[in-house]
Design an enzyme around this catalytic site. Structure first.
Site, PDB file in Angstrom:
ATOM      1  N   LYS A  29      57.562  73.104  61.172  1.00 32.92           N
ATOM      2  CA  LYS A  29      58.782  72.998  61.975  1.00 32.92           C
ATOM      3  C   LYS A  29      59.493  74.336  61.937  1.00 32.92           C
ATOM      4  O   LYS A  29      59.308  75.119  60.991  1.00 32.92           O
ATOM      5  CB  LYS A  29      59.693  71.911  61.401  1.00 32.92           C
ATOM      6  CG  LYS A  29      60.768  71.435  62.346  1.00 32.92           C
ATOM      7  CD  LYS A  29      60.261  70.392  63.339  1.00 32.92           C
ATOM      8  CE  LYS A  29      61.295  70.064  64.384  1.00 32.92           C
ATOM      9  NZ  LYS A  29      60.884  68.920  65.222  1.00 32.92           N
ATOM     10  N   ASP A  86      62.473  70.937  70.539  1.00 38.32           N
ATOM     11  CA  ASP A  86      63.224  69.952  69.735  1.00 38.32           C
ATOM     12  C   ASP A  86      64.662  70.077  70.246  1.00 38.32           C
ATOM     13  O   ASP A  86      64.880  70.559  71.383  1.00 38.32           O
ATOM     14  CB  ASP A  86      63.113  70.261  68.225  1.00 38.32           C
ATOM     15  CG  ASP A  86      63.655  69.128  67.349  1.00 38.32           C
ATOM     16  OD1 ASP A  86      62.943  68.134  67.164  1.00 38.32           O
ATOM     17  OD2 ASP A  86      64.800  69.213  66.869  1.00 38.32           O
TER      18      ASP A  86
HETATM   19  P1  NAP Z   1      68.014  67.383  73.008  1.00 43.16           P
HETATM   20  O1  NAP Z   1      67.344  67.271  74.315  1.00 43.16           O
HETATM   21  O2  NAP Z   1      68.628  68.679  72.614  1.00 43.16           O
HETATM   22  O3  NAP Z   1      69.115  66.213  72.933  1.00 43.16           O
HETATM   23  C1  NAP Z   1      69.801  65.945  71.759  1.00 43.16           C
HETATM   24  C2  NAP Z   1      70.841  64.883  72.044  1.00 43.16           C
HETATM   25  O4  NAP Z   1      71.431  64.483  70.814  1.00 43.16           O
HETATM   26  C3  NAP Z   1      71.985  65.387  72.907  1.00 43.16           C
HETATM   27  O5  NAP Z   1      72.516  64.332  73.660  1.00 43.16           O
HETATM   28  C4  NAP Z   1      72.993  65.885  71.866  1.00 43.16           C
HETATM   29  O6  NAP Z   1      74.331  65.903  72.329  1.00 43.16           O
HETATM   30  C5  NAP Z   1      72.819  64.859  70.769  1.00 43.16           C
HETATM   31  N1  NAP Z   1      73.101  65.493  69.471  1.00 43.16           N
HETATM   32  C6  NAP Z   1      72.490  66.569  68.924  1.00 43.16           C
HETATM   33  N2  NAP Z   1      73.042  66.914  67.746  1.00 43.16           N
HETATM   34  C7  NAP Z   1      74.019  66.018  67.549  1.00 43.16           C
HETATM   35  C8  NAP Z   1      74.943  65.819  66.517  1.00 43.16           C
HETATM   36  N3  NAP Z   1      74.979  66.627  65.433  1.00 43.16           N
HETATM   37  N4  NAP Z   1      75.788  64.775  66.633  1.00 43.16           N
HETATM   38  C9  NAP Z   1      75.746  63.957  67.709  1.00 43.16           C
HETATM   39  N5  NAP Z   1      74.892  64.090  68.728  1.00 43.16           N
HETATM   40  C10 NAP Z   1      74.046  65.106  68.655  1.00 43.16           C
HETATM   41  O7  NAP Z   1      67.006  67.012  71.808  1.00 43.16           O
HETATM   42  P2  NAP Z   1      65.801  65.970  71.817  1.00 43.16           P
HETATM   43  O8  NAP Z   1      64.557  66.737  72.012  1.00 43.16           O
HETATM   44  O9  NAP Z   1      66.122  64.824  72.705  1.00 43.16           O
HETATM   45  O10 NAP Z   1      65.805  65.502  70.294  1.00 43.16           O
HETATM   46  C11 NAP Z   1      66.561  64.389  69.832  1.00 43.16           C
HETATM   47  C12 NAP Z   1      66.004  63.888  68.496  1.00 43.16           C
HETATM   48  O11 NAP Z   1      64.641  63.507  68.671  1.00 43.16           O
HETATM   49  C13 NAP Z   1      65.990  64.903  67.359  1.00 43.16           C
HETATM   50  O12 NAP Z   1      66.174  64.237  66.134  1.00 43.16           O
HETATM   51  C14 NAP Z   1      64.578  65.464  67.408  1.00 43.16           C
HETATM   52  O13 NAP Z   1      64.167  66.019  66.173  1.00 43.16           O
HETATM   53  C15 NAP Z   1      63.813  64.186  67.724  1.00 43.16           C
HETATM   54  N6  NAP Z   1      62.479  64.367  68.309  1.00 43.16           N
HETATM   55  C16 NAP Z   1      62.301  65.076  69.446  1.00 43.16           C
HETATM   56  C17 NAP Z   1      61.017  65.201  69.986  1.00 43.16           C
HETATM   57  C18 NAP Z   1      60.780  65.910  71.292  1.00 43.16           C
HETATM   58  O14 NAP Z   1      59.636  65.874  71.773  1.00 43.16           O
HETATM   59  N7  NAP Z   1      61.772  66.506  71.919  1.00 43.16           N
HETATM   60  C19 NAP Z   1      59.931  64.632  69.329  1.00 43.16           C
HETATM   61  C20 NAP Z   1      60.136  63.881  68.176  1.00 43.16           C
HETATM   62  C21 NAP Z   1      61.419  63.750  67.677  1.00 43.16           C
HETATM   63  P3  NAP Z   1      74.997  67.327  72.707  1.00 43.16           P
HETATM   64  O15 NAP Z   1      74.286  67.771  73.937  1.00 43.16           O
HETATM   65  O16 NAP Z   1      76.429  66.993  72.899  1.00 43.16           O
HETATM   66  O17 NAP Z   1      74.746  68.218  71.522  1.00 43.16           O
END
Ligand code: NAP
Length: 449
Positions: free
Chosen positions: A130, A170
């Protein structure tokens, strides 16, 4: 920590605390895995003799570097970036990059550690890693994002390679950032090495269904958990935290499977729309205009925006935490259970606190931990690598079918492993033990390295 560890595992955990001071998220992730490994050491004493667990808890390599860049006014900024190459027993290090001001080594290590077992669960040949930076992409211009990504890759490129380490997106890293990062890698190395990055654009080596994969996969997993209890998603009300990549496509698939998502959020507030979240509006606000979720009410007057609202207070049948770590605590879990929630599946990594997990397990609701429930993203990344290696490009339907089969398999393996170890329905134990055994057997075969 809330659960007591087996007496063979407690000293290992104490050593992790001692060697990694101040990294609370990493400690939490390690503890959660160790809680379930006691019975494994009874069945496989050779893993204790060979110190497999101690070795898994120590990253193979940790890279920390400076990323200087200039904003549009010419001012210089300095960020810190990380790549933790955790375990390569099953394949090249694989795991996303996170850009968020909260990023520090402990966050990247917790994510990298979880990634080892998640990647093993997919059954595909990928190790765990990561990376990320404390850079905040919010409010930055496209040019600033590009300069930051180029500066970061100018150091990172020497550690990557399709057989070495393969990053992806991510939080804060989507198609735009991956384009700039991959472009700089290509420029520096003079190689069009498609398989060095996943989550690429469809015109330049990306896989169909990768954007959708994590959210879709989480919903496929939820559906399997409900099926195992003779239930289904049809007609269920769902609440999804976040409104980023994972949340948006979880909402899309939940709607496709006949459920109704009535609430979602971002870090500033939540939207409740009893008629069902309108995905077109959400995609426009988040994917195109990059605005706050509060803008949703401009398009839907019957929806309610609650600043700083607690999304877990909205009554629902199914909850999908898809935002970030530790976003659902013991109190939230109690509220969900009391309001009749029957299933929780984690699209995000480690969103439920240890206290929350205990509440779900005591209530015997279906609870799918992130390692299993959100593995569809990295699985489809591995499918992207397969397409790149064979210079092929699969259809959306074929790729989605493969994703669905993988999620069904992960569910089956977790379910069966939990039953084998006398804990039927405990997906935390099933996922941890199944993932661990795959990695441990490979490490054991390869000697002390
Ligand atoms: P993303 O597109 O950047 O979206 C993140 C979302 O979560 C946004 O709505 C953001 O709101 C909110 N958020 C982030 N940090 C926050 C915080 N500290 N408090 C409250 N809300 C928060 O990211 P993503 O890719 O969807 O990832 C979301 C989760 O899924 C993470 O835990 C990531 O590790 C996990 N994940 C992602 C993938 C992937 O393929 N992308 C795969 C496996 C797991 P704001 O915009 O207001 O910050």
């Amino acid at each position: 920590m809330t659960v007591k560890l087996d007496e063979k595992l407690e000293p290992i955990f104490q050593d992790v605390l001692h060697r990694n001071p101040g990294e609370s998220e990493f400690h939490q992730a390690v503890h959660e895995v160790l809680e379930t490994l006691g019975p494994v050491l009874v069945k496989y004493p050779e893993f204790a003799d060979k110190k497999i667990i101690q070795r898994i808890c120590e990253p193979e390599r940790q890279i920390i570097f400076r990323v200087p860049w200039q904003d549009d006014r010419g001012e210089i900024h300095i960020n810190r970036a990380f790549r933790v190459e955790f375990n390569s027993a099953l394949g090249p290090y694989k795991g996303g990059m996170r850009f968020h001001p909260s990023v520090y080594l402990g966050i990247i290590k917790f994510l990298g550690f979880e990634q080892i077992f998640k990647n093993a669960l997919t059954g595909l040949p990928i190790g765990g890693g990561k990376g990320g930076s404390d850079f905040d992409p919010k409010g930055k211009s496209d040019d600033e994002i590009m300069r930051f990504c180029q500066s970061m890759m100018t150091e990172l490129y020497r550690h990557l390679g399709e057989y070495t380490d393969v990053p992806a997106g991510d939080i804060g890293v989507g198609g735009r950032e991956i384009g700039y990062l991959f472009g700089q890698y290509k420029r520096i190395t003079n190689r069009y090495e498609s398989g060095v990055f996943t989550g690429k654009g469809l015109d330049w080596g990306g896989s169909r269904a990768r954007t959708e994969a994590t959210g879709y996969g989480t919903v496929f997993f939820t559906h399997e958990m409900l099926k195992a209890r003779g239930d289904s998603l049809e007609g269920k009300t769902v609440v999804v935290s976040g409104s980023g990549n994972v949340a948006i496509y979880a909402i899309e698939k939940a709607h496709e499977l006949g459920a109704k998502v009535i609430a979602c959020s971002d870090s500033q507030g939540m939207i409740v729309h009893e008629k069902g979240i309108d995905l077109q509006t959400l995609k426009r606000i988040k994917e195109v205009e990059r605005r706050r979720i509060s803008a949703y009410t401009e398009f839907h007057k019957d929806a309610k925006y609650v600043e700083d609202g607690n999304i877990w207070s909205v009554p629902c049948d199914v909850a999908l935490p898809c935002a970030t770590q530790n976003e659902l605590n013991g109190k939230d879990a109690k509220m969900l259970v009391e309001n009749g929630c029957v299933a929780v599946a984690e699209g995000a990594n480690m969103p439920t606190t240890p206290e929350g997990i205990i509440v779900f397990q005591d209530a015997k609701i279906a609870y799918g931990p992130g390692k299993a429930a959100n593995a569809g993203g990295v699985a489809t990344s591995a499918l992207e690598m397969q397409q790149n290696a064979s210079r092929d490009s699969w259809t959306f339907d074929y790729t989605q079918k493969r994703l669905e089969e993988i999620m069904i398999d992960i569910h089956k393996n977790c379910y069966e492993t939990a039953a084998e170890f006398g804990a039927e329905g405990n997906y935390v134990l099933g996922a941890n033990i199944n993932g661990f055994l795959r990695v441990a057997k490979a490490m054991n075969a390869m000697g002390v390295i």
